[in-house]
Design a protein around this motif. Sequence first.
Motif, mmCIF file in Angstrom:
data_model
loop_
_atom_site.group_PDB
_atom_site.id
_atom_site.type_symbol
_atom_site.label_atom_id
_atom_site.label_comp_id
_atom_site.label_asym_id
_atom_site.label_seq_id
_atom_site.Cartn_x
_atom_site.Cartn_y
_atom_site.Cartn_z
ATOM 1 N N LYS A 1 0.849 -0.992 0.118
ATOM 2 C CA LYS A 1 0.107 0.154 0.191
ATOM 3 C C LYS A 1 1.275 1.608 -0.544
ATOM 4 O O LYS A 1 1.945 1.173 0.696
ATOM 5 C CB LYS A 1 -1.245 -0.257 1.787
ATOM 6 N N ALA A 2 0.396 2.203 -0.767
ATOM 7 C CA ALA A 2 1.408 3.339 -1.114
ATOM 8 C C ALA A 2 0.242 4.746 -0.685
ATOM 9 O O ALA A 2 -0.453 4.573 -1.206
ATOM 10 C CB ALA A 2 1.911 3.826 -2.297
ATOM 11 N N LYS A 3 1.222 5.467 0.778
ATOM 12 C CA LYS A 3 -0.043 6.320 0.769
ATOM 13 C C LYS A 3 0.802 8.243 0.015
ATOM 14 O O LYS A 3 2.259 7.829 0.748
ATOM 15 C CB LYS A 3 -0.432 6.177 2.406
ATOM 16 N N LEU A 4 0.243 9.135 -0.042
ATOM 17 C CA LEU A 4 0.371 9.830 -0.040
ATOM 18 C C LEU A 4 -0.612 11.071 0.752
ATOM 19 O O LEU A 4 -1.261 11.604 0.325
ATOM 20 C CB LEU A 4 0.836 10.207 -2.007
ATOM 21 N N LYS B 210 -4.496 4.956 -5.572
ATOM 22 C CA LYS B 210 -4.554 2.688 -6.026
ATOM 23 C C LYS B 210 -3.461 2.646 -7.295
ATOM 24 O O LYS B 210 -3.160 1.689 -7.618
ATOM 25 C CB LYS B 210 -6.598 3.081 -6.529
ATOM 26 N N ARG B 211 -3.091 3.600 -7.592
ATOM 27 C CA ARG B 211 -2.322 3.627 -9.505
ATOM 28 C C ARG B 211 -0.846 4.278 -8.552
ATOM 29 O O ARG B 211 -0.254 5.258 -8.064
ATOM 30 C CB ARG B 211 -2.788 4.207 -10.198
ATOM 31 N N LEU B 212 0.241 3.051 -8.956
ATOM 32 C CA LEU B 212 1.872 4.069 -9.006
ATOM 33 C C LEU B 212 2.104 5.630 -9.500
ATOM 34 O O LEU B 212 3.000 5.496 -8.807
ATOM 35 C CB LEU B 212 2.730 2.732 -9.446
ATOM 36 N N SER B 213 1.199 5.301 -11.202
ATOM 37 C CA SER B 213 1.614 6.751 -11.194
ATOM 38 C C SER B 213 2.003 8.406 -10.678
ATOM 39 O O SER B 213 1.284 8.560 -10.926
ATOM 40 C CB SER B 213 0.451 6.482 -12.953
ATOM 41 N N ASP B 214 -0.319 7.726 -9.777
ATOM 42 C CA ASP B 214 -0.118 8.867 -9.192
ATOM 43 C C ASP B 214 0.533 8.637 -7.299
ATOM 44 O O ASP B 214 0.317 10.129 -7.217
ATOM 45 C CB ASP B 214 -1.953 8.611 -8.188
ATOM 46 N N MET C 59 13.051 4.250 -14.856
ATOM 47 C CA MET C 59 13.243 4.535 -13.474
ATOM 48 C C MET C 59 12.896 6.361 -13.758
ATOM 49 O O MET C 59 12.261 6.614 -13.368
ATOM 50 C CB MET C 59 14.114 4.332 -12.913
ATOM 51 N N GLU C 60 13.623 7.169 -14.436
ATOM 52 C CA GLU C 60 14.016 8.827 -14.851
ATOM 53 C C GLU C 60 13.044 8.792 -15.357
ATOM 54 O O GLU C 60 12.368 10.077 -14.857
ATOM 55 C CB GLU C 60 15.101 8.791 -15.413
ATOM 56 N N ILE C 61 12.439 8.089 -16.320
ATOM 57 C CA ILE C 61 11.722 8.834 -17.379
ATOM 58 C C ILE C 61 9.859 9.086 -16.124
ATOM 59 O O ILE C 61 9.189 9.990 -16.230
ATOM 60 C CB ILE C 61 10.747 8.151 -18.466
ATOM 61 N N GLY C 62 9.847 7.720 -15.398
ATOM 62 C CA GLY C 62 8.792 7.743 -14.247
ATOM 63 C C GLY C 62 9.032 9.063 -13.389
ATOM 64 O O GLY C 62 7.584 9.046 -13.399
ATOM 65 N N GLN C 63 10.092 9.633 -13.229
ATOM 66 C CA GLN C 63 10.031 10.665 -12.115
ATOM 67 C C GLN C 63 9.763 11.251 -12.579
ATOM 68 O O GLN C 63 8.743 12.347 -12.125
ATOM 69 C CB GLN C 63 11.459 10.563 -12.217
ATOM 70 N N ILE C 64 9.476 12.129 -13.747
ATOM 71 C CA ILE C 64 8.997 13.279 -14.084
ATOM 72 C C ILE C 64 8.234 13.171 -15.080
ATOM 73 O O ILE C 64 7.156 14.269 -15.095
ATOM 74 C CB ILE C 64 10.165 13.794 -15.233
ATOM 75 N N GLN C 65 7.691 11.846 -15.611
ATOM 76 C CA GLN C 65 6.198 12.049 -16.412
ATOM 77 C C GLN C 65 5.841 10.829 -15.745
ATOM 78 O O GLN C 65 6.059 9.216 -16.274
ATOM 79 C CB GLN C 65 6.424 11.415 -17.659
ATOM 80 N N PRO C 66 4.728 10.374 -14.751
ATOM 81 C CA PRO C 66 3.832 9.544 -14.276
ATOM 82 C C PRO C 66 3.463 8.518 -15.183
ATOM 83 O O PRO C 66 3.794 7.086 -14.609
ATOM 84 C CB PRO C 66 3.930 10.379 -12.351
ATOM 85 N N ALA C 67 2.676 8.913 -15.965
ATOM 86 C CA ALA C 67 1.865 8.755 -16.838
ATOM 87 C C ALA C 67 2.572 7.276 -17.441
ATOM 88 O O ALA C 67 2.113 6.179 -17.872
ATOM 89 C CB ALA C 67 1.024 9.348 -17.248
#
Length: 372
Positions: free
Chosen positions: A93-96, A102-106, A137-145
């Motif tokens: 579970k991930a909380k922000l 629900k989605r890692l991209s969020d 991993m690096e693209i995911g940090q700046i473009q979560p989609a």
Amino acid sequence: MHIEDIALKQYRNYQDIHLTFDDKVNVIIGENAQGKTNLMEAIYVLAFSKSHRTPRDKELIMWDAEYAKIRGSVYKRKRKFPMEIVVSTKGKKAKLNHLEQKRLSDYIGALNVVMFAPEDLNLVKGSPQVRRRFIDMEIGQIQPAYIYHLGQYQKILKQRNHLLKDYQRKQNMDPTMLQVLTEQLIEHAATIVQRRFKFLHLLRQWAKPIHEGISRQLENLEIAYDASLDVSEDMDLSKMVKVFQDKFAEVERREIERGTTLVGPHRDDLIFYVNGKDVQTYGSQGQQRTTALSLKLAEIELIHNEVGEYPILLLDDVLSELDDFRQSHLLHTIQGKVQTFVSTTSVDGIEHETLEQADIFYVDQGHVTKEK
């Protein structure tokens, strides 16, 4: 951007600890196998929801415990918010900001982290998988989609490979299903490759001058995307999709014979050239290390340029792997602008004012004490 504090519960060899950090430099000192890297890993997991060391989340849980928890307070864009990861035998579970995502991209991208560890020196000479992980991993940090497209691609790829394996065994021959999976795969594959091209365009702009500086203007670094089919940086998405469609039609028979997907971003690679020569094949160890260091420093500047704040830098037992000049260049570059965590067995021999102003933590068998 910085982490104000972190709390670990039943994480690896940490039963229950809470630490507060300096917003500039924090040095974590301890002998091997005491928990230095576990602490660095926890910060990484807080940012990415997964480890850089293992794909198996259950390894993060203390022996005989049912779950592991990481909680941190992050200061970004002039506001503070909590982040939390709980890993259990039932899942993750991930909380922000107290809300479950629900989605890692969020979730991914809220905390930006650049990790530099000894294994990152294999970025140049290691396998293509290492370089694909780096760029993803690096693209995911700046473009979560991007994380969403990558996750969907991997899911469909697994289904398609399973179907191709059945075809190979002459079982469940369903051409309609193969066509549907191929179309779905292409949709995500083209987006992934296009975003990789755009990211590399940005990365080159930062890595090239940094590399020149470290090499004292003697070397020129170029980065090329080695695709498994004939696509280029200047193609729009529809043109790229057409190239994928044509290629999949061409290789379908071979894919059935081999029982696996032969083209796509999961087969692509990066090639680094120093003064026109492939540094993986022809470069010296020094050139390979300079290239790896240049990429990591370029990441820091690229994220700052895209996000508006510097990421957190994790230097996990890597300073001792660099010679004095590269060490000094790295520490001078980050000085005063990047919250940095340095893990090491000793600071002896590392003479730099950046470390002299740091908060010092000592790790011994999962217990951490802060130098007064």
